[in-house]
Design an enzyme around this catalytic site. Structure first.
Site, short mmCIF file in Angstrom:
data_model
loop_
_atom_site.label_atom_id
_atom_site.label_comp_id
_atom_site.label_asym_id
_atom_site.label_seq_id
_atom_site.Cartn_x
_atom_site.Cartn_y
_atom_site.Cartn_z
N SER A 72 39.18 28.42 74.11
CA SER A 72 40.58 28.22 74.58
C SER A 72 41.45 27.35 73.84
O SER A 72 41.01 26.19 73.58
CB SER A 72 40.41 27.88 76.26
OG SER A 72 39.74 28.90 76.87
N PHE A 80 41.37 22.18 71.23
CA PHE A 80 40.56 23.18 71.32
C PHE A 80 39.37 23.08 72.43
O PHE A 80 38.92 22.18 72.49
CB PHE A 80 39.84 23.62 70.11
CG PHE A 80 40.79 23.70 68.63
CD1 PHE A 80 42.16 23.84 68.97
CD2 PHE A 80 40.42 23.87 67.52
CE1 PHE A 80 42.93 24.18 67.93
CE2 PHE A 80 41.05 23.89 66.35
CZ PHE A 80 42.29 24.13 66.68
N GLU A 81 39.24 24.10 73.05
CA GLU A 81 38.06 24.08 74.16
C GLU A 81 36.87 25.08 73.79
O GLU A 81 37.11 26.34 74.16
CB GLU A 81 38.36 24.26 75.27
CG GLU A 81 39.35 23.20 76.23
CD GLU A 81 38.40 21.93 76.61
OE1 GLU A 81 37.18 22.36 77.03
OE2 GLU A 81 38.96 21.14 77.36
N THR A 82 35.85 24.74 73.20
CA THR A 82 34.67 25.74 72.89
C THR A 82 34.00 25.84 73.94
O THR A 82 33.57 24.97 74.60
CB THR A 82 34.17 25.25 71.52
OG1 THR A 82 34.74 25.00 70.55
CG2 THR A 82 32.84 26.11 71.18
N HIS A 118 34.65 20.92 74.59
CA HIS A 118 33.75 22.07 74.96
C HIS A 118 34.17 22.32 76.52
O HIS A 118 34.85 21.21 77.15
CB HIS A 118 32.24 21.91 75.12
CG HIS A 118 31.49 21.78 73.90
ND1 HIS A 118 31.56 22.79 73.06
CD2 HIS A 118 31.18 20.82 73.02
CE1 HIS A 118 30.63 22.87 71.81
NE2 HIS A 118 30.64 21.36 71.95
#
Length: 376
Positions: free
Chosen positions: A219, A307-309, A203
């Site tokens: 991202s 992945f960056e949530t 995150h």
């Protein structure tokens, strides 16, 4: 009068919720790993629920999904088992890990959803994934941190007493690292598996897609920046291409969903930002082929992206519906990437299309030793 007051308070709460989740509210906080993002505890999976869920998935899959612990390699600082799952029969090995930071909880739900789909679905895409690859998944890398709702873990002595020292597990794979038991356990497992590819789920804080008022929902990043100081020199540039191809493939799969706004992972404030080139990160160590204590004597390495949530659980907040959207985008991104790798479609992508993924003007690279300007 009392009814009017209650109605007024309810109306204020509706407007506050709508504003806090809007793109305009998101503009006020710069991006970065696990900053001040907020999401609700509602619908997130805790450690015991994860264990129960994995057992149900294993049972429902009729043996396709194998669930096990990493106890033979070690447990957490507080003595908990680290759970993993294996599914697929293909020669290509793909590593998926989530919640290495304990306050980044929706990532676990996404991996659980993926395992459920791979275990039960009989559609063409899933069959190709399972025939051509084997998935090794760790839904909750940091159980202790998750239960404490903190980013790190806390070291304990042999008697189980807290040493009041926090360790970021995502910075603990290094020649001078492995302070935490979790790190060594997962590293030994990785060295045994020798995956061909890896995906790491995180995150981040709230930010906006460059040139828009859209709140970034995800991202896509590489811990050793593409075309940066380090990655082009690994495997004669092979990973520099593969990580960009993997990212572009996920971007193409998600960009047309209405509630998803995808960009490249960058850090820093202002109108120009930095890409990270952190050699001390876990997936960086994978790409560099770290051989700690001769546990990886062949120098095995593999390309990896993350992945960056948006959002984390430290401060409460977004609500169950938003959580569902964010969790699903991770699931869809993972499933798409697995399919692309299993079928070879990823390798057909033009790696230079990495530049098509929205990003702020690049000022340089954030490295372990400081900022390196882009022109160097």
């Amino acid at each position: 009068m009392k009814k009017q007051w209650v109605a007024l308070v309810a109306l204020c709460l509706i407007f506050a919720t709508a504003f806090s989740s809007s793109a305009f509210a998101a503009e006020t906080i710069p991006g970065g790993p696990s900053t001040n993002g907020k999401l609700s505890y509602e619908s997130v999976i805790d450690y015991e629920e994860m264990i129960e869920g994995l057992k149900k998935i294993e049972h429902a899959s009729k043996g396709k999904v194998e669930v096990f612990t990493l106890d033979e390699y070690g447990k957490t600082e507080q003595g908990r088992s680290i759970y993993a799952a294996k599914v697929g029969e293909g020669p290509m090995k793909i590593w998926v890990q989530a919640q290495i930071h304990g306050d980044e909880k929706l990532t676990t739900g996404a991996v659980m959803e993926l395992l459920k789909a791979l275990g039960k679905s009989g559609n063409k895409e899933v069959k190709q994934i399972l025939e051509n690859s084997t998935i090794y998944a760790i839904p909750m890398y940091n159980p202790d941190g998750s239960l404490m709702n903190i980013r790190q873990t806390v070291l304990h002595d042999e008697e189980g007493n807290s040493l009041n020292r926090r360790i970021d597990l995502n910075r603990d794979w290094s020649e001078n690292g492995f302070a935490a038991k979790e790190s060594l356990a997962v590293y030994k497992f990785w060295a045994d598996v020798k995956p061909d590819y890896a995906v790491d789920l995180h995150h981040q804080g709230f930010k906006t897609v460059y040139g828009t008022n859209y709140s970034t929902s995800m991202s896509l990043g590489v811990s050793l920046a593409p075309n940066g100081p380090t990655l082009p020199g690994i495997k004669d540039g092979l990973y520099n291409d593969l990580t960009r191809q993997m990212s572009v493939y996920v971007y193409d799969a998600l960009k047309d969903y209405g509630h998803m706004h995808i960009d490249r992972y960058q850090v820093g404030g202002g109108d120009s930002k930095y890409e990270i080139d952190i050699r001390g990160g876990v997936v960086s160590a994978m790409m560099l082929g770290l051989n700690y204590n001769n546990i990886n004597p062949t120098g095995h390495s593999n390309p990896a992206i993350f992945f960056e949530t948006k959002g984390n659980t430290r401060d409460g907040g977004l609500g169950q519906k938003s959580n569902g959207h964010l969790e699903r985008q991770n699931y869809l991104g993972l499933k798409a990437l697995l399919y692309g790798l299993a079928t070879g479609e990823v390798q057909q992508v033009d790696p230079d299309r990495w530049e098509e993924i929205p990003a702020y003007p690049l000022a340089g690279y954030q490295t372990d030793s400081g900022i390196v300007p882009v022109n160097q």
